[in-house]
Enzyme design. Structure first.
Site, PDB file in Angstrom:
ATOM      1  N   GLN A  81       0.827  -1.196   0.000  1.00 12.26           N
ATOM      2  CA  GLN A  81       0.000   0.000   0.000  1.00 12.26           C
ATOM      3  C   GLN A  81       0.870   1.258   0.000  1.00 12.26           C
ATOM      4  O   GLN A  81       0.351   2.370  -0.075  1.00 12.26           O
ATOM      5  CB  GLN A  81      -0.912   0.002   1.232  1.00 12.26           C
ATOM      6  N   HIS A  99      -1.236   1.503  -4.592  1.00 16.10           N
ATOM      7  CA  HIS A  99      -1.561   2.932  -4.596  1.00 16.10           C
ATOM      8  C   HIS A  99      -0.613   3.761  -5.453  1.00 16.10           C
ATOM      9  O   HIS A  99      -0.618   4.988  -5.367  1.00 16.10           O
ATOM     10  CB  HIS A  99      -1.565   3.468  -3.155  1.00 16.10           C
ATOM     11  N   CYS A 107      -0.823  13.921 -15.866  1.00 18.89           N
ATOM     12  CA  CYS A 107      -1.736  15.037 -16.098  1.00 18.89           C
ATOM     13  C   CYS A 107      -3.147  14.476 -16.220  1.00 18.89           C
ATOM     14  O   CYS A 107      -3.403  13.606 -17.063  1.00 18.89           O
ATOM     15  CB  CYS A 107      -1.361  15.804 -17.359  1.00 18.89           C
ATOM     16  N   CYS A 169       0.985  21.532 -16.874  1.00 17.65           N
ATOM     17  CA  CYS A 169       1.444  20.452 -17.738  1.00 17.65           C
ATOM     18  C   CYS A 169       2.161  21.055 -18.943  1.00 17.65           C
ATOM     19  O   CYS A 169       1.654  21.998 -19.571  1.00 17.65           O
ATOM     20  CB  CYS A 169       0.250  19.617 -18.186  1.00 17.65           C
ATOM     21  N   CYS A 172      -0.285  20.124 -22.327  1.00 17.47           N
ATOM     22  CA  CYS A 172      -1.589  20.740 -22.578  1.00 17.47           C
ATOM     23  C   CYS A 172      -1.779  22.087 -21.893  1.00 17.47           C
ATOM     24  O   CYS A 172      -2.752  22.797 -22.182  1.00 17.47           O
ATOM     25  CB  CYS A 172      -2.724  19.794 -22.172  1.00 17.47           C
ATOM     26  N   SER A 211       0.448  -2.784   8.322  1.00 18.24           N
ATOM     27  CA  SER A 211      -0.793  -2.197   7.818  1.00 18.24           C
ATOM     28  C   SER A 211      -1.882  -2.308   8.874  1.00 18.24           C
ATOM     29  O   SER A 211      -2.094  -3.389   9.436  1.00 18.24           O
ATOM     30  CB  SER A 211      -1.257  -2.888   6.536  1.00 18.24           C
ATOM     31  N   SER A 212      -2.580  -1.208   9.118  1.00 14.39           N
ATOM     32  CA  SER A 212      -3.707  -1.233  10.048  1.00 14.39           C
ATOM     33  C   SER A 212      -4.914  -1.910   9.432  1.00 14.39           C
ATOM     34  O   SER A 212      -5.865  -2.253  10.131  1.00 14.39           O
ATOM     35  CB  SER A 212      -4.084   0.200  10.451  1.00 14.39           C
ATOM     36  N   LEU A 254       9.021  -3.899  13.152  1.00 13.71           N
ATOM     37  CA  LEU A 254       9.129  -4.799  12.007  1.00 13.71           C
ATOM     38  C   LEU A 254      10.562  -5.169  11.676  1.00 13.71           C
ATOM     39  O   LEU A 254      10.851  -6.320  11.322  1.00 13.71           O
ATOM     40  CB  LEU A 254       8.449  -4.162  10.798  1.00 13.71           C
TER      41      LEU A 254
END
Length: 267
Positions: A81, A99, A107, A169, A172, A211-212, A254
């Site tokens: 994640q 994610h 863009c 950008c 564009c 991770s929760s 960890l």
């Protein structure tokens, strides 16, 4: 394996939640980011400062142990994640970044993609002295360092935000540049979800690190494993939403926990 923000805290990137599992900060929502230029200005001004520390983070013992376990053939793919790329920096491969990754920018208007490093350089050129002014405004910089988030965001005063020059950008000309990560309120791309489910369903067990499981993007894999009778082991510093589905539950740091695990395994 499924990993979350807790794996990167030992690299100096605090997670969203405290030791009791309560959310400490509220990230910008996708709908807010896409709604106005002012919201994007606020995000990028804050992220411009946060990125300077975030991008210097290096893998910690936990990341290195995960990579070592994978090289030893004890892990298949990794679902994360996190958006910091530290698994890959430690030598891991076959990482599904649910994610996305903060190193990439897209863009929203034309779809052009660019690197975060090049955008940062453009922002730096357009905002000379901005970082120095902000850090000076908060004294020793403690406010910035204590509020950095897993997405590289930090807290800044509105007065400082309003002086930040947002960049457009280069293709564009719109100011709709967004880090290529999944914001809160945004959906994980379906192909990533399907790949992750396939990985879980083919696994002998599922190990969850840091991770929760508070959001469904990660918790659904624990639910699927439990449904299919696949053992789930969870190692975090605080309670998780998936504790009821876990076969093994450990509270601990960890880095040292994974080091002890590797040392206990046969050579």
């Amino acid at each position: 394996m499924l990993t979350g923000a807790g794996l990167s805290t030992e690299s100096g990137i605090p997670d969203y939640r405290g030791a009791d599992g309560t959310r400490r900060v509220t990230p910008m929502q996708y709908a807010e980011f896409t709604a106005t230029s002012a919201a994007r200005q606020r995000y990028w001004a804050r992220s411009f400062i946060g990125w300077q520390r975030f991008s210097r983070a290096t893998p910690n013992a936990g990341h290195r142990e995960v990579a070592d376990l994978q090289r030893a053939g004890l892990l298949d793919g990794i679902i994360t994640q996190n958006v910091d790329g530290l698994h890959q920096a430690a030598g891991a491969h076959d990482v599904i970044e649910l994610h996305g990754n903060l190193e990439d920018v897209v863009c929203l208007t034309c779809g052009d993609r660019t690197s975060r490093a090049s955008l940062h350089d453009r922002m730096d050129e357009a905002n000379p002295g901005f970082a120095d002014r902000v850090l000076r405004a908060v004294g020793d910089g403690s406010r910035v360092s204590s509020q950095i988030r897993p997405d590289g965001d930090i807290v800044l005063d509105d007065d400082a935000v309003r002086t930040f020059h947002l960049q457009d950008c280069l293709v564009c000309g719109h100011d709709t540049l967004k880090p290529d990560v999944v914001f809160f309120g945004e959906s994980v791309p379906k192909p990533k979800v399907e790949r992750s489910f396939a990985l879980v369903e083919g696994a002998a067990s599922l190990l969850v690190l840091g991770s929760s499981l508070a959001v469904m993007s990660g918790y659904r894999f624990v639910r699927r494993a439990a449904r299919d009778g696949i053992p789930v082991a969870i190692v975090t510093a605080s309670p998780t939403r998936g504790d009821g589905e876990a076969s093994v539950r450990l509270h601990g740091r960890l880095g040292e926990t994974l080091t002890a695990l590797r040392e206990a395994l046969p050579a």
